[in-house]
Design an enzyme around this catalytic site. Structure first.
Site, mmCIF file in Angstrom:
data_model
loop_
_atom_site.group_PDB
_atom_site.id
_atom_site.type_symbol
_atom_site.label_atom_id
_atom_site.label_comp_id
_atom_site.label_asym_id
_atom_site.label_seq_id
_atom_site.Cartn_x
_atom_site.Cartn_y
_atom_site.Cartn_z
ATOM 1 N N THR A 1 1.709 67.038 -20.323
ATOM 2 C CA THR A 1 1.272 67.280 -18.946
ATOM 3 C C THR A 1 0.820 68.733 -18.865
ATOM 4 O O THR A 1 1.642 69.638 -19.014
ATOM 5 C CB THR A 1 2.432 67.058 -17.948
ATOM 6 N N LYS B 1 -1.637 62.493 -13.003
ATOM 7 C CA LYS B 1 -0.245 62.869 -13.298
ATOM 8 C C LYS B 1 0.228 63.985 -12.352
ATOM 9 O O LYS B 1 1.331 63.941 -11.804
ATOM 10 C CB LYS B 1 -0.162 63.317 -14.761
ATOM 11 N N LYS C 1 7.322 73.522 -13.298
ATOM 12 C CA LYS C 1 6.040 73.569 -14.021
ATOM 13 C C LYS C 1 5.042 72.600 -13.393
ATOM 14 O O LYS C 1 3.908 72.958 -13.098
ATOM 15 C CB LYS C 1 6.247 73.205 -15.492
HETATM 16 P P1 NAD Z 1 10.212 69.192 -25.082
HETATM 17 O O1 NAD Z 1 10.255 70.631 -24.787
HETATM 18 O O2 NAD Z 1 11.473 68.412 -25.256
HETATM 19 O O3 NAD Z 1 9.316 68.924 -26.404
HETATM 20 C C1 NAD Z 1 8.180 69.651 -26.720
HETATM 21 C C2 NAD Z 1 8.204 69.913 -28.237
HETATM 22 O O4 NAD Z 1 7.023 70.611 -28.599
HETATM 23 C C3 NAD Z 1 9.380 70.800 -28.679
HETATM 24 O O5 NAD Z 1 10.156 70.110 -29.639
HETATM 25 C C4 NAD Z 1 8.707 72.038 -29.254
HETATM 26 O O6 NAD Z 1 9.394 72.590 -30.369
HETATM 27 C C5 NAD Z 1 7.345 71.489 -29.653
HETATM 28 N N1 NAD Z 1 6.325 72.516 -29.798
HETATM 29 C C6 NAD Z 1 6.003 73.518 -28.955
HETATM 30 N N2 NAD Z 1 4.976 74.247 -29.454
HETATM 31 C C7 NAD Z 1 4.648 73.683 -30.646
HETATM 32 C C8 NAD Z 1 3.674 73.981 -31.634
HETATM 33 N N3 NAD Z 1 2.848 75.026 -31.505
HETATM 34 N N4 NAD Z 1 3.626 73.205 -32.731
HETATM 35 C C9 NAD Z 1 4.484 72.158 -32.880
HETATM 36 N N5 NAD Z 1 5.428 71.818 -31.977
HETATM 37 C C10 NAD Z 1 5.502 72.583 -30.867
HETATM 38 O O7 NAD Z 1 9.319 68.536 -23.909
HETATM 39 P P2 NAD Z 1 9.247 66.984 -23.491
HETATM 40 O O8 NAD Z 1 10.274 66.667 -22.482
HETATM 41 O O9 NAD Z 1 9.131 66.153 -24.720
HETATM 42 O O10 NAD Z 1 7.848 67.001 -22.701
HETATM 43 C C11 NAD Z 1 6.602 67.072 -23.364
HETATM 44 C C12 NAD Z 1 5.517 66.937 -22.323
HETATM 45 O O11 NAD Z 1 5.660 65.679 -21.657
HETATM 46 C C13 NAD Z 1 5.562 68.012 -21.226
HETATM 47 O O12 NAD Z 1 4.257 68.376 -20.904
HETATM 48 C C14 NAD Z 1 6.263 67.301 -20.073
HETATM 49 O O13 NAD Z 1 5.880 67.826 -18.802
HETATM 50 C C15 NAD Z 1 5.763 65.890 -20.238
HETATM 51 N N6 NAD Z 1 6.635 64.857 -19.676
HETATM 52 C C16 NAD Z 1 7.997 64.945 -19.820
HETATM 53 C C17 NAD Z 1 8.808 63.967 -19.267
HETATM 54 C C18 NAD Z 1 10.319 64.031 -19.402
HETATM 55 O O14 NAD Z 1 11.010 63.264 -18.711
HETATM 56 N N7 NAD Z 1 10.864 64.891 -20.274
HETATM 57 C C19 NAD Z 1 8.235 62.888 -18.585
HETATM 58 C C20 NAD Z 1 6.840 62.790 -18.494
HETATM 59 C C21 NAD Z 1 6.052 63.795 -19.052
#
Ligand code: NAD
Length: 300
Positions: free
Chosen positions: A96, A171, A246
């Site tokens: 997102t 979204k 965010k």
């Molecule tokens: P998270 O922080 O758990 O996971 C993100 C991952 O990306 C981390 O493991 C981090 O180490 C990795 N990362 C960051 N920079 C990187 C790079 N340069 N190279 C490789 N890996 C890298 O976040 P999440 O909860 O999995 O959410 C991911 C996305 O999905 C976000 O944009 C969030 O808004 C969206 N989202 C989350 C949810 C939820 O319920 N958690 C629901 C819908 C959408």
């Protein structure tokens, strides 16, 4: 069987990739965090040490990263996806992110000869694990169609939103409405209790009346009413205040760019910001109820 590259194996990426593995695909995953790599490997992902290794010979590459900055770095960096993937690889960003970053990714991918779609998701970690996410996909029609085929094992709903960045737009607007609904639940719940209503009686009424919402049915911020609510576990996170802030920030930025007054949305963002400033950013977003009932200090 397809070869799938995946960058970002966090709370969402790990369970999403596990469903692709279950569907018979080979998934090569990369994350900066060794812990995230280990967790994904337990779900059948082949862990690799770089973006380049993850995207090599892949039919499709997914990214599931926190914010626009991360997505831009992973796509546009010197050793990033556009520099290392084959032009035939379809690119799907499910993070997102802000509209500007999404547009930049579409433009840069097209200029480099790639097909790219924005495909954010709704449904949370439970939907990711169950393979029941809603995907909203923006981009050129044939790329969207091809992406949908890969997305199928992770989703219950795949909705084509139209041109580039409209997936992110959907979204952002959905989550704006969600968090305003959550704030409304927090105020209604506390006021109802102070007016002498039993919490369950009030919820039973609101859930079949005009006060109903997804937030009310899933995240009701009072303990002992809704089984899935973080309020039952002292606001241990199902969706952090940090992430909610965010998402509200993305809506506020999009509103500024389009000259749209978001008076309620901007105010709700300030509530999340107050939680974060008070050291509670890692708590569940429904902890905004503690700003209404005055228990915020007890949560620290
Ligand atoms: P998270 O922080 O758990 O996971 C993100 C991952 O990306 C981390 O493991 C981090 O180490 C990795 N990362 C960051 N920079 C990187 C790079 N340069 N190279 C490789 N890996 C890298 O976040 P999440 O909860 O999995 O959410 C991911 C996305 O999905 C976000 O944009 C969030 O808004 C969206 N989202 C989350 C949810 C939820 O319920 N958690 C629901 C819908 C959408």
């Amino acid at each position: 069987m397809s070869v799938i590259g995946w960058i970002g194996l966090g709370n969402m990426g790990a369970p999403m990739t596990a469903n692709l593995v279950k569907a018979g695909h080979q998934v090569r995953g990369f994350d900066l965090s060794p812990k995230a790599l280990d967790a994904a490997a337990a779900g059948g992902v082949t862990p690799v040490a770089s973006v380049a290794e993850a995207v090599k010979d892949a039919d499709v590459v997914f990214t599931m990263l926190p914010k626009g900055d991360h997505a831009r770095a992973v796509y546009l960096g010197a050793d990033g996806i556009l520099a290392t993937a084959a032009k035939t690889t379809l690119l799907v960003d499910s993070s997102t992110i802000d509209i500007e970053s999404a547009q930049q990714l579409h433009d840069s991918a097209a200029a480099a000869g790639f097909r790219f779609v924005d495909a954010p998701v709704s449904g949370g970690m439970s939907g990711a694990a169950a393979g029941t996410l809603t995907f909203m996909i923006g981009g050129e029609a044939s790329a969207v169609q091809d992406a949908s085929n890969f997305i199928e094992p992770m989703s219950a709903n795949i909705i084509r939103t139209g041109a580039a960045t409209t997936g992110q737009a959907a979204k952002i607007c959905n989550n704006l409405m969600l968090f305003i609904s959550l704030a409304a639940c927090a105020e209604g719940a506390v006021l109802a209790e102070r007016l002498g209503l039993d919490k369950q009686v009030f919820w039973d009424i609101a859930s079949v009346s005009s006060g109903d919402s997804w937030a009310l049915r899933t995240w009701y911020p009072v303990a002992g009413v809704v089984a899935t609510a973080a309020a039952n576990n002292n606001f241990a996170p199902t969706f952090t205040a940090e992430l909610a802030n965010k998402d509200m920030g993305l809506a506020v930025a999009a509103a500024e760019a389009t000259g749209t007054p978001l008076e309620i949305g901007a105010h709700v963002q300030q509530l999340f910001q107050r939680l974060i400033d008070g050291g509670l950013g890692a708590k569940d977003c429904s902890a905004i109820v503690t700003l209404v009932d005055g228990t915020v200090d007890q949560l620290r």
